[in-house]
Design a protein around this motif. Sequence first.
Motif, short mmCIF file in Angstrom:
data_model
loop_
_atom_site.label_atom_id
_atom_site.label_comp_id
_atom_site.label_asym_id
_atom_site.label_seq_id
_atom_site.Cartn_x
_atom_site.Cartn_y
_atom_site.Cartn_z
N ALA A 1 -5.43 51.79 108.92
CA ALA A 1 -4.86 51.88 110.26
C ALA A 1 -4.25 50.55 110.68
O ALA A 1 -3.37 50.50 111.52
N ARG B 1 -4.00 53.58 116.40
CA ARG B 1 -4.45 52.91 115.18
C ARG B 1 -5.89 52.45 115.32
O ARG B 1 -6.69 52.60 114.42
N GLU C 1 10.44 64.93 110.55
CA GLU C 1 9.07 65.21 110.13
C GLU C 1 8.35 66.06 111.19
O GLU C 1 7.56 66.94 110.86
N TYR D 1 -0.90 57.09 110.41
CA TYR D 1 -2.11 56.28 110.47
C TYR D 1 -2.84 56.14 109.15
O TYR D 1 -3.78 55.38 109.04
N PRO E 1 18.51 61.83 109.38
CA PRO E 1 17.49 60.82 109.16
C PRO E 1 16.41 60.84 110.23
O PRO E 1 16.66 61.23 111.37
N GLY E 2 15.20 60.42 109.84
CA GLY E 2 14.09 60.35 110.79
C GLY E 2 14.25 59.13 111.69
O GLY E 2 15.09 58.27 111.44
N GLY E 3 13.43 59.07 112.74
CA GLY E 3 13.63 58.03 113.73
C GLY E 3 12.63 56.91 113.77
O GLY E 3 12.87 55.84 113.24
N ALA E 4 11.44 57.17 114.34
CA ALA E 4 10.53 56.08 114.72
C ALA E 4 10.02 55.30 113.52
O ALA E 4 9.82 55.84 112.45
N GLU E 5 9.78 54.06 113.73
CA GLU E 5 9.19 53.16 112.74
C GLU E 5 7.77 53.64 112.44
O GLU E 5 7.09 54.12 113.32
N GLY E 6 7.33 53.50 111.19
CA GLY E 6 6.09 54.17 110.87
C GLY E 6 4.98 53.34 110.27
O GLY E 6 4.01 53.90 109.83
N SER E 7 5.07 52.03 110.23
CA SER E 7 3.98 51.30 109.60
C SER E 7 3.44 50.23 110.52
O SER E 7 3.91 50.06 111.63
N GLY F 1 0.98 55.17 106.37
CA GLY F 1 1.94 54.24 106.96
C GLY F 1 3.39 54.57 106.64
O GLY F 1 4.25 53.69 106.72
N GLU F 2 3.67 55.81 106.30
CA GLU F 2 5.05 56.20 106.01
C GLU F 2 5.79 56.51 107.31
O GLU F 2 5.17 56.87 108.31
N PRO F 3 7.10 56.38 107.30
CA PRO F 3 7.85 56.60 108.55
C PRO F 3 7.78 58.06 109.00
O PRO F 3 7.66 58.97 108.19
N VAL F 4 7.83 58.24 110.31
CA VAL F 4 7.95 59.58 110.89
C VAL F 4 9.10 59.57 111.88
O VAL F 4 9.39 58.54 112.49
N GLY F 5 9.73 60.71 112.03
CA GLY F 5 10.81 60.86 112.98
C GLY F 5 10.91 62.32 113.37
O GLY F 5 10.04 63.12 113.02
N PRO F 6 11.95 62.67 114.11
CA PRO F 6 12.12 64.06 114.55
C PRO F 6 12.12 65.04 113.37
O PRO F 6 11.62 66.16 113.50
N HIS G 1 4.22 57.54 119.07
CA HIS G 1 4.04 56.59 117.98
C HIS G 1 5.10 55.48 118.05
O HIS G 1 4.89 54.37 117.56
#
Lengths: 228, 228
Positions: free
Chosen positions: A130, B123, B195, B185, A222-228, B188-193, B113
């Motif tokens: 986390a 987290r 996903e 969490y 493409p996906g949006g939000a930052e994820g790490s 740690g891979e990216p997520v967006g709309p 997120h």
Amino acid sequence: MAPEELDAASGETAGPEPAPGTRRPGGRTARTRASVLEAALAELVEHGYADTRIDRIAGRAGVAATTVYRRWGSLENIVVDLAEHLAVSITLRADAALEEHLRTVARAVVALHGDPAHRAWLRAMVSAAAGSPKAQEALSAVLANRREITSVAVTEAVARGEVPPGTDPYEVIRATVAPLYLRMYITGEPVGPAEADRAAAAAALAARAGLYAPDRTAAEGPGGAEGS
Amino acid sequence: MAPEELDAASGETAGPEPAPGTRRPGGRTARTRASVLEAALAELVEHGYADTRIDRIAGRAGVAATTVYRRWGSLENIVVDLAEHLAVSITLRADAALEEHLRTVARAVVALHGDPAHRAWLRAMVSAAAGSPKAQEALSAVLANRREITSVAVTEAVARGEVPPGTDPYEVIRATVAPLYLRMYITGEPVGPAEADRAAAAAALAARAGLYAPDRTAAEGPGGAEGS
């Protein structure tokens, strides 16, 4: 860090000098690593991630604490190293339908959760992940290992016309394990064969419907939000 | 602990005595709680769960550290308390199909997120939950809150014949958020709309196929492994 340095750091005598350029697989360094990792696992089972101390791990393993600190540096690194130590091989039948493959993987995940050492280790991994990119990478690697197993099953399912061409095995395995990880490591709800089979059925259904095939991804952008 | 005790512990003067039996909603106690929770959030964003210290939270909130220790006792309890403070309301259209409802919830999860404060808090929750039944309960409550929202949508979907009677809203919401939580969490891979929408589509598909209806559960028998 080189094995020679490790032996020097631990204060052990080096033993008979190996011929130049030779390695000692399974030698003292490997044994030290195995003892420390087994000790770390036992401490994690007894105390949990938050209360596990490196000096106690060293004491249990019968090595100097400096050896552990110099080789791993932190508990987080030990926990990450346990990933390889605890790698599990899952054997799948060659001719089974995708859902049966996924059921095998999902039931293995649930069965491992029933083993206190595996449960303690994966809890420590999730807890560390986390906030730690290194632990996240290690957990991704665990999933990637399962993806390799699943790749064959997905390729066969494509050949049979069971799922669309280009179906992403990583998405399929993520979908299979996600509901189990949520229960096991986030909400702490019970899991058993019923949850494993339901997760496998849902992932197979989505794969058959083409949710993990490239057309779908391309259409979404493409996906949006930052994820790490 | 009663609010009066909290004020005493913080060394604040009690102010005008309220009439016996009356409460002071939004009074000093509520303001102290809000400052501490906001300070905790800021510290979590800056330092992460592992390096957040209660004395720094108290300093930032402008209260005595003893106030924080006496009211919450531990960082874990503060993090759990943040769940209520950060509760989010999601509004769903009354006449939408189940998948559209789930997409709204999934996109809200992904959008939260993207907010540093929410991300830091969740987290911390996930990190704590891997070893703490209390944090697990709090995270279950967050999901339960989303289940309430989803209940209405599932009930309507049953009435329309879109999903089988008895479909469990909790299973539907778990299936929707699980692949997102795994990425956000654990790995740690990216997520967006994209996903979010895929997770919603997969959950709706499984719900329509009856995977979360009681017949299926009954046919499978009780689950096995211990899960907390």
